[in-house]
Design an enzyme around this catalytic site. Sequence first.
Site, short mmCIF file in Angstrom:
data_model
loop_
_atom_site.label_atom_id
_atom_site.label_comp_id
_atom_site.label_asym_id
_atom_site.label_seq_id
_atom_site.Cartn_x
_atom_site.Cartn_y
_atom_site.Cartn_z
N ASP A 179 38.35 27.72 45.43
CA ASP A 179 38.13 26.55 44.58
C ASP A 179 38.35 25.40 45.55
O ASP A 179 39.50 25.13 45.95
CB ASP A 179 39.14 26.50 43.43
CG ASP A 179 38.88 25.32 42.52
OD1 ASP A 179 38.72 24.20 43.05
OD2 ASP A 179 38.80 25.49 41.29
N HIS A 180 37.28 24.75 45.98
CA HIS A 180 37.45 23.86 47.14
C HIS A 180 38.35 22.66 46.81
O HIS A 180 38.88 22.02 47.72
CB HIS A 180 36.10 23.44 47.74
CG HIS A 180 35.41 22.33 47.04
ND1 HIS A 180 34.60 22.54 45.96
CD2 HIS A 180 35.38 20.99 47.27
CE1 HIS A 180 34.11 21.37 45.55
NE2 HIS A 180 34.57 20.41 46.33
N HIS A 242 37.72 23.45 38.84
CA HIS A 242 38.38 22.38 39.60
C HIS A 242 39.34 21.55 38.74
O HIS A 242 40.45 21.24 39.16
CB HIS A 242 37.34 21.41 40.19
CG HIS A 242 36.30 22.09 41.03
ND1 HIS A 242 36.58 23.12 41.88
CD2 HIS A 242 34.97 21.86 41.16
CE1 HIS A 242 35.48 23.50 42.49
NE2 HIS A 242 34.48 22.75 42.07
#
Length: 500
Positions: A179-180, A242
């Site tokens: 999950d950047h 996110h």
Amino acid sequence: MEPTTFVLFGATGDLAKRKIYPALYNLFVDGKLPDSFSLFGLGRREWTDESFQANVERSVREFSRREAKNDGSLERFARAFRYQVLDIGREEDYERLLGRIEQRERELDARPNRLFYLSVGPEFFEPIAANILASGLGSEEGWKRLVIEKPFGHDLPSARELNRKLSQTFAEEEIFRIDHYLGKPMVQKMGALQQANPVIQALWTNRYIANVQITASETVGVEERAGYYDHVGAVRDMFQNHMLQLLMMAAIHLPHESSSEQVRFKKQRIMQAVAPLQKQDVAASVVRGQYAAGEVSGKQVVGYLSEPGIAADSSNDTFIAARLEIDDHYWRGVPFYIRTGKRMKEKSTRIVVEFKEPLQQPSQGLGAPNLLVFEIGPKEGITLQLNSKEGDEFKPLHVELHGSQDDVPEAYENLIHDALRGDGTFFAHWDEVELSWQWVQPILDAFAENLLPLQTYAAGSYGPTESDALLAQDGYRWWFDEELETNANKGEQYAYNANY
Ligand SMILES: NC(=O)C1=CN([C@@H]2O[C@H](COP(=O)(O)OP(=O)(O)OC[C@H]3O[C@@H](n4cnc5c(N)ncnc54)[C@H](OP(=O)(O)O)[C@@H]3O)[C@@H](O)[C@H]2O)C=CC1
Ligand SMILES: O=C1O[C@H](COP(=O)(O)O)[C@@H](O)[C@H](O)[C@H]1O
């Protein structure tokens, strides 16, 4: 770091070009790759080792945050890269790959530690995992890890099914779900800021905090991703992953010493405590919207329905806002407001913590509330809004902390480095993913059954005005970038740099 063979599925794709190679290059420049490191790129395109290396060099020159030096380092970096044509569904391609990898590991006298990075569509996750198992690519003599990109499922049942299949080949501690947002440096600092600073620790409860506002607004529209985006919308693209990860990181309380397992456990506890929604109640806590034509950064842009590739009658959401409550002893009674959308007024990801009014004093005339603002991107920093007095009048004063903006690692650098070290702290664990889908599922059901109207908002705005009502019912309002800047621009700003 231990010797590693990095096996990249989707090596010819967009993500590899724009994010993965530049991240690996910056790790190389910083001396953060293992001494013994090889990468095998895979795809159906008929590339060779040489054309692959040339492509990698081009992508670094184009997308790296650091300019590639002309001192031969880029060529040295690319020399560790090999390419192999592989069709995901063709078993014999995996056997050929295994032969090449084993030969390379022998040449380097390296243990067979293999990191499989799946930069391909989610429909390929399961067949790849099954073929890794069947071909023996995951050697018993070294470690194996699986790094996967989002989306992790389309809803709760599909996420559970995907997890069931992957766990036949990889144990949970071997799976690194990217999950950047968890790789963004400010997000990575949030737990530590609370953990190591008694001043924040003491305030981090419902005793002092009135509400928390989490925003990820974007100015871009759907761009070239219509095929993907029109099926997922803001709720699946941003909110389920996110935004809920940001919620967990904002609400977390960590003990003095905290391991990856503790972080995971604390996040799980937070998601378990988020008060569940029933689908018939979704309309009271959630606002969904879709952008219409408007002006963004001085340019006229079309509405969502006129974007190329979007169905003319699409009811997909490009904006979502929600009001949540975490029902535990730290946060009971503190609303968390979350919103995210495309084609909004500004590109900004931030968490605003609004404090309660001064104790034992009437609020009139005492200035604005205290705010602690975590700027996550595109610039990072922390601002504290205090009240000061000018003449007879209370006025807000901003204390700003920001490190150098020039040398901030990209999220993918942090995450790939962690995966190479086997540190899962900043990856999405299955419990969190499952609990997130569980919380979101009634929203998906309400959307599907048309229990929630789709609002429109002009491109370049802050989203549908209906999202203001989520806060107004509690007596609050969104804090906007403009206001914070306007206050700062009045001159009551103390700014100093801190290398936190
Ligand atoms: N691009 C981005 O910014 C982001 C992407 N993601 C996720 O990352 C993943 C990859 O995205 P992206 O790079 O944009 O996708 P692309 O469509 O650009 O690339 C897809 C890759 O998959 C390979 N591929 C497709 N089918 C096969 C097959 N049958 N056998 C072997 N290889 C195959 C392609 O190789 P070839 O054509 O050579 O066969 C190509 O390298 C997706 O899951 C996406 O959701 C997540 C966040 C952001
Ligand atoms: O994962 C995604 O994130 C981007 C926004 O990321 P950011 O780092 O620029 O904030 C979003 O544009 C995209 O739709 C989504 O898939």
